[in-house]
Every structure is written in C-alpha cells, then in structure tokens.
Design an enzyme around this catalytic site. Structure first.
Site, PDB file in Angstrom:
ATOM      1  N   GLU A   2      -7.117  -6.463  -2.779  1.00 43.32           N
ATOM      2  CA  GLU A   2      -6.601  -5.110  -2.643  1.00 43.32           C
ATOM      3  C   GLU A   2      -5.145  -5.150  -3.117  1.00 43.32           C
ATOM      4  OE1 GLU A   2      -6.892  -1.832   0.916  1.00 43.32           O
ATOM      5  OE2 GLU A   2      -5.834  -3.687   1.293  1.00 43.32           O
ATOM      6  N   GLU A  24       0.837  -1.200   0.000  1.00 46.82           N
ATOM      7  CA  GLU A  24       0.000   0.000   0.000  1.00 46.82           C
ATOM      8  C   GLU A  24       0.871   1.249   0.000  1.00 46.82           C
ATOM      9  OE1 GLU A  24      -2.892  -0.522   3.112  1.00 46.82           O
ATOM     10  OE2 GLU A  24      -3.585  -2.403   2.249  1.00 46.82           O
ATOM     11  N   HIS A  82      -7.862  -8.536   1.290  1.00 49.50           N
ATOM     12  CA  HIS A  82      -7.114  -7.292   1.510  1.00 49.50           C
ATOM     13  C   HIS A  82      -5.764  -7.628   2.136  1.00 49.50           C
ATOM     14  CE1 HIS A  82      -9.945  -3.741   0.829  1.00 49.50           C
ATOM     15  NE2 HIS A  82     -10.435  -4.785   0.191  1.00 49.50           N
ATOM     16  N   GLU A  83      -4.807  -6.740   1.932  1.00 50.26           N
ATOM     17  CA  GLU A  83      -3.406  -6.987   2.326  1.00 50.26           C
ATOM     18  C   GLU A  83      -3.008  -8.405   1.873  1.00 50.26           C
ATOM     19  OE1 GLU A  83      -5.719  -6.216   5.007  1.00 50.26           O
ATOM     20  OE2 GLU A  83      -5.539  -4.169   4.282  1.00 50.26           O
ATOM     21  N   GLU A 115      -9.236   3.833   1.241  1.00 47.37           N
ATOM     22  CA  GLU A 115      -9.124   4.015   2.692  1.00 47.37           C
ATOM     23  C   GLU A 115      -8.078   5.067   3.060  1.00 47.37           C
ATOM     24  OE1 GLU A 115      -8.249   0.023   3.957  1.00 47.37           O
ATOM     25  OE2 GLU A 115      -6.166   0.138   3.334  1.00 47.37           O
TER      26      GLU A 115
HETATM   27  C1  NOJ Z   1      -7.690  -2.713   5.944  1.00 45.43           C
HETATM   28  C2  NOJ Z   1      -8.628  -2.977   4.823  1.00 45.43           C
HETATM   29  O1  NOJ Z   1      -8.049  -2.573   3.595  1.00 45.43           O
HETATM   30  C3  NOJ Z   1      -9.922  -2.247   5.087  1.00 45.43           C
HETATM   31  O2  NOJ Z   1     -10.797  -2.402   3.990  1.00 45.43           O
HETATM   32  C4  NOJ Z   1     -10.521  -2.757   6.376  1.00 45.43           C
HETATM   33  O3  NOJ Z   1     -11.646  -1.966   6.675  1.00 45.43           O
HETATM   34  C5  NOJ Z   1      -9.529  -2.649   7.530  1.00 45.43           C
HETATM   35  N1  NOJ Z   1      -8.276  -3.213   7.169  1.00 45.43           N
HETATM   36  C6  NOJ Z   1     -10.028  -3.375   8.769  1.00 45.43           C
HETATM   37  O4  NOJ Z   1     -10.041  -4.743   8.527  1.00 45.43           O
HETATM   38 CA    CA Z   2      -5.729  -2.197   3.189  1.00 46.89          CA
END
Ligand code: NOJ
Ligand code: CA
Length: 679
Positions: free
Chosen positions: A471, A178, A452-453, A477
């Site tokens: 992601e 990120e 995600h991650e 975010e």
């Molecule tokens: C990072 C994620 O990218 C996001 O979408 C999520 O809301 C938060 N972590 C909490 O899990």
């Molecule tokens: Ca994230």
C-alpha cells in the site's frame, strides 16, 4: 562556484565540471544527453547534473555527520576514480514490463579526508538514458568502524524552482504515507516524501527517490524557504540517530528519474536496475492474481474484525468468498479478523495479536484445505498494529504454520506509529530491517507478501519477487471512512505520476455499490463526502491504470451479482509484457495500455479527475495487419461521480493498429477496454 560560472552553465554541457583549482570527474549517459559530475571545491564534495547542455542539478553537497565523530564532508580530496560500462537485460517474474534493459555508464570516485584521520569513502554514480543513481560506499578502515549517522548531507540543488507534486513526511499520525498530494514550487516546500515528482517549465520531469533501501533509514527531503535546494532528511530512531552501521557499508542509491514529459515517466524501472538480481531461483509459486476478501464489510460497518454477531471472518463467510473466487477465476481470498487480538482497542494494544490462533468460529486449517482444493490462495492477514516486536516474536512459528497449511500469500499491516510502546518510525532503519526480515523469512517458506502501511518501495521486488505489492498511499479504504477522508476524483491521476513510480500499489479497486451507506454506528454518510468519488467505469479502469500483480475485487461479493460490468474484472490481466502511456497530465487524466503477459491481448485504462474529458488515442501499438475487437466499458448516459455513478455502457467494436479511439469520460469517470483478437 561564482555566479559567473553558474551563468555560464546554461550554455555548456560540461559546465558543472570543476572550476580552476578544484578536482572533478564526469560521466555521461549512453545516449549522451545526461552528464553527472563530481567535484571537490574548498574541501567539499559536490555532485551536479546537466541534460542536453542545460543544468538540472547545480553543484550539491555530499557527506555525513556522525554521533561521537567529526563530520565527513569538509576536508576532502579526490584520490582515485574508475569507470565502467554495462548493458544487460533481465526479466521480471511479475511486472508492468517483462524485460528490463539495464544499460548504464558508471563512475566510481574515491574520496579521502585531508586531515590526519584520513577517512575515505567512494561515491558510485550510474547514469542511464532515463536517469541516474549514486550512492556512498564506506570501506572497512581503522578510523571508521562502528558508526551512527546523525545526518546525511546530500542535497539536491535544482537549477529551476520546479513545480513539485508532494506529500508531507514525518507527520506523527498512523499510516503516514496515506495523504493527499499537493502541488507547489520547490521554494515553498517543507519536509516531503519521495518519490517526489518535479516538473520544469521546459516540460522536463525529474523524480527524486531512492533504490535498494536495505539497512538504512528512509529518505525524506527538507525544503528551505525561498531556496531551490532540497536536503536529505533521514527518519530517526527514538534515540535521535538515523543510521547505525559498521564498515564496510553501502548506502541506498539516491535516484533521479529524468523524462521529457509526464507520459515518459511510466513504466518506471530505474529502481529495479539499481537493485541486485533475484535471490529466488524458482519463482513459480509467486502468483499474480485477483482476489476477493472479507474486508470492505469491516470498512463500511456491515462486518467486524472482532468477535460477535457481525464477525466477518467466519468459516461460512470465508467459504462463500472462496467459492466466489473459484467461480470467477480469481486466484485468492483475503480474510481479515480471523485471529485473536481484535477484541480490544488493538491500535493501543496490538501486542495482544496472535498470528497463529484463530477465533473459534474460524476453521483456519479446514479453510486452507478448502481453498487449496478449489485452487484459490487463502491470503492470511497479519495486522501488527505496529507492535512490531510482538510480530517478530511470532514470525517464525506463524510462517511455518502457514507453510504447513499450504498458504502462499499473506498481507501484513502496520497501523499505528512511533507513539505506540515499542513502535518505530515507519520509514526508519528498524522498520526497513523488519520488512526485509519479513520478505526473506516469507521467501524461505514459499510465501508472498503484500504490505500495508509499509516502508516505501525502493525496487526490492527485483531481488525478492515475493514482495508482490504494497500500500503506502491513500487507498480505497479512505472512501469508506467518510468525512474529509474520501479521495477526491483527481487522486488517482496524481498517484499514477507520483507514488506509482516507486512500485506496485494494492489500492483495492472494484467497488460497484458506489452509493453504499454505512449501516453501523459511525456518522451516517452523505452522498458527497463519504463514498468513492468515481463512476463505476472508473473503478474498472483502475485495474489497468494502477499497476499491481495482485488486484482486489474489493466490494462485498453480493454487490457483483447480476452486474454485466463484472465481466471486465473477470477478464482483466494483472501481469504484463509491456506498458505504454498513451496520454497523461498529472492531476488531470491518464490513458495507459498494457499487453497481457504471453498473450495477444491488450487492456486500456483511462481515468479523469472531476472534469468530463474526451481523449483521442491511437492504437498504433497493435501489430500491423491484424484485426481485433475492443470491448469497451464506458461511462453510461448522464453518468458522473457526484449523483449518478452507476451507469456503464458496454459495447464492442472492431479495431486495428490504424484505429484512433475517442475515449469519452464523465466527470470523475473513466473507461476500461479489453482488446482481443477478432474471431
Ligand atoms: C489498514 C489497511 O490498509 C486495511 O487494508 C486493513 O483492513 C486495516 N488496516 C486493518 O488491518
Ligand atoms: Ca492503510
């Protein structure tokens, strides 16, 4: 090779064939433009690439070093070779294109050590018109059984000091994909991630990446000061090794996408061609969709993941989001913060997460039934905090529960990193295996996954189409978090030509309240550094530009009330027959057209960076002799991302295949267009 031989390369298509006294073999792409050669000189194996008779990759090393065994790469000879050709089409159940043609020529070369150990491996090369892939295959053999790879010697010695668009690798911060992209020449690079997009002075674009990463470590690329050579650098286990395996074994493909210009990089399907066919026979349950969710509220501090007065994931809130989804034709509702474990500092204590037990104010079973009755998928969130073993202990029981409840999609999350107890390198072999386990277990339960991650995308959606999106980039975010965290206006014009070349992105577009200010305890926002740095029209355009078969309507649902521009989000498709880039310059602007799957309808998305720009594009992709209407969502009067992001002008005009559209975009702006048949 001598410098004289290297100079001669500039003129000869087969310049990279082995020098006198060496052994070698070459394979040419179906269109005859690209030649990949393998050659052994002085016992070392090298690969090289020429295109249109000019070198692209100079002879570059291949091989391995192992723990407890000597290196495999210094006393080699070519022992055998095999050739084949292939031409087949396959369809993707979801995609930026519906059909992919896999036409390639293959060369397999057997390489044997000249020492007493006589270990052997094969290198397989596949050359397509749009690029190539090669991989190592280690057969079962007496002197190479269990192994630990310490280092993969594969190098990419580029013929030119090309300009790279890069993000750094192996930085020990959470979520380490990120990051914002930078550009600079290969000779200035340190350790960078793939896909790595390289631009040459002739306009040649080369993208280095990998495909079919199943049981290996993710590859980063290590630059050397004042050198054009990038060397493979594998993510490591905590014990220092990179890959643990046993023969027979194959590595992921090392891939090079080749294009004459930026606009030819997309759609990028090279990686799909280098993954095995789908393992899921019946894919009807894998649904492309738009979804809303209890999500942005936590990022802008109007809700919390944890329990208390601001708890977002309450039964009542969730019903409102499901109702909104049903009323607006969205296919799903994501709910975060529904499960026990959020009340501590979960980034340090993620082993407290339960993936089956809801908070008392969240009726999981009742809401799953409520959503089902409204034909909305409840998307269940699984944040692991990178306490992966805690998650793995619960995967079977959690997914079984979700299946019983009729849940067909989950979102996983891996905030945190190797510094957590039990944490593993995000791109390391453990996590590669983990994500495969998640995908396969989910598939067996009829569940699709958005990660995600994540581990980077290497085309596994072909084999496991329930791996619908991920992601692995700086998403929306970051625009909520303030300070230096926001994404600059050029961000998505770079993502399109870099990160997006690996696969779909769950960016979560659609913020309408672009002047939002944090109401919580965090540092108050200023208009400039702590909100999405786009106009509203650009938020709409991102649905078309940033491909994903699941696209969030990311804002709080109340922010869509009374907004005529929301009609575009209702209308926009998420699954496509074809994709065409109409215009694009990395870091400046992009205009892309996509045809809705199975429908006579097109969408055009255009975005710019911090500069206002006007781009003329031809609609010659529309079938001849048919009349259409373009519904245009453009930046309104005086709109700009900095102090006036909201004005959108919505107009309609007749268009056909002979129309040239003038697309005017404000600073940080964009344009979103639906093209439907004239009635
Ligand atoms: C990072 C994620 O990218 C996001 O979408 C999520 O809301 C938060 N972590 C909490 O899990
Ligand atoms: Ca994230």
């Amino acid at each position: 090779m001598t410098s004289l031989q290297l100079a001669a390369c500039a003129a000869l298509a087969f310049c990279l064939a082995p020098a006198a006294g060496a052994q070698g073999s070459s394979v040419t792409s179906p269109d005859g433009r690209t030649v990949v050669s393998l050659a052994v000189t002085d016992g070392q194996l090298r690969w090289s690439v020429a295109r249109d008779g000019r070198p692209v990759v100079m002879p570059s090393r291949l091989g391995f070093t192992f723990r407890h065994a000597s290196a495999l790469g210094d006393s080699l000879r070519l022992a055998d070779s095999m050739r084949s050709e292939f031409d087949e089409r396959f369809t993707m159940p979801l995609g930026e294109v519906a059909t992919v043609r896999d036409q390639h020529r293959e060369l397999r070369v057997k390489v044997v050590e000249t020492t007493a150990a006589a270990r052997e491996f094969w290198v397989t090369v596949r050359v397509f018109d749009d690029g190539l892939g090669f991989r190592y295959e280690l057969p079962a053999q007496p002197n190479l059984k269990d192994f630990e790879i310490m280092d993969e010697l594969t190098e990419f010695s580029m013929a030119e000091d090309m300009k790279a668009w890069w993000i750094p690798a192996n930085i020990s911060t959470p979520d380490r994909q990120e990051m914002l992209f930078s550009s600079g020449h290969i000779s200035k690079l340190d350790l960078v991630q793939t896909p790595l997009t390289l631009v040459g002075t002739s306009g040649l674009h080369v993208v280095i990446h990998e495909a079919n990463l199943v049981d290996y470590a993710g590859m980063a690329l290590q630059g050397r000061s004042e050198s054009r050579t990038l060397k493979t650098s594998l993510a490591r286990w905590k014990d220092g090794s990179a890959v643990k395996g046993r023969t027979p074994f194959v590595t992921p493909w090392r891939t090079l996408q080749l294009a004459d210009g930026a606009e030819q990089l997309v759609p990028s399907v090279l990686g799909l061609k280098l993954n095995p066919p789908s393992r899921i026979a019946d894919t009807h349950w894998i649904r492309p969709m738009k979804y809303d969710g209890i999500w942005w509220g936590m990022h802008v501090n109007t809700m919390t993941w944890s329990s208390g007065a601001l708890h977002g994931a309450t039964t009542a809130n969730t019903k409102a989001y499901i109702d909104f989804a049903a009323a607006n034709g969205l296919g799903g509702t994501l709910v975060e913060g529904w499960n026990l474990g959020w009340d501590t500092n979960w980034m340090l204590h993620g082993d407290g997460f339960s993936f089956t037990q809801p908070y008392p104010d969240y009726d999981l079973a009742g809401l799953a039934a409520y959503a089902r009755a409204k034909k909305v998928s409840l998307i269940v969130h699984n944040e692991t905090g990178s306490f992966v073993e805690n998650y793995e202990r619960q995967i079977d029981s959690a997914y079984a529960l979700y299946q019983r409840l009729g849940v067909t999609a989950i979102k996983t999350g891996y905030v945190g990193d190797t510094t957590n107890p039990g944490g593993h390198a995000h791109q390391g072999q453990y996590m590669v295996r983990h994500h495969r386990r998640v995908i396969e277990t989910a598939a067996s339960r009829g569940i699709s996954v958005v990660m995600h991650e994540p581990i980077k995308d290497t085309g596994e959606r072909r084999t496991w189409p329930n791996m619908i999106s991920r992601e692995g980039a700086r998403g929306q975010e970051y625009n909520a978090w303030g300070g230096e965290g926001g994404n600059p206006p050029e961000h998505e014009t770079i993502l399109f030509f870099t990160r997006m070349l690996s696969g779909p992105l769950d960016f979560t577009p659609g913020i309408f309240n672009l002047l939002v200010s944090r109401s919580g305890t965090n540092v108050p926002r200023t208009p400039v550094d702590a909100r999405p740095r786009t106009t509203l029209a650009k938020q709409l355009a991102l649905y078309v530009v940033l491909y994903s078969p699941v696209q969030m309507t990311a804002d709080l649902i109340e922010n869509y009330a009374g907004q005529p521009a929301f009609q575009f989000i209702r209308d926009v498709a998420v699954d496509w027959d074809t994709t065409r880039v109409l215009h694009g310059r990395i870091g400046d602007d992009v205009v892309v057209a996509r045809k809705t799957k199975g429908k006579d309808e097109w969408f055009v998305g255009a975005i710019t960076d911090e500069e206002a720009r006007t781009v003329d594009v031809s609609l010659d992709f529309l079938p001849k002799g048919r009349r259409y209407v373009a519904e245009v969502y453009a930046d309104g009067p005086k709109a700009n991302w900095r102090d006036n992001p909201l004005p959108v002008s919505i107009t309609s005009r007749p268009v056909d295949g002979s129309t040239r559209l003038r697309i005017a975009m404000a600073a940080g702006g964009g344009q979103a267009i639906r093209i439907r048949p004239a009635r």
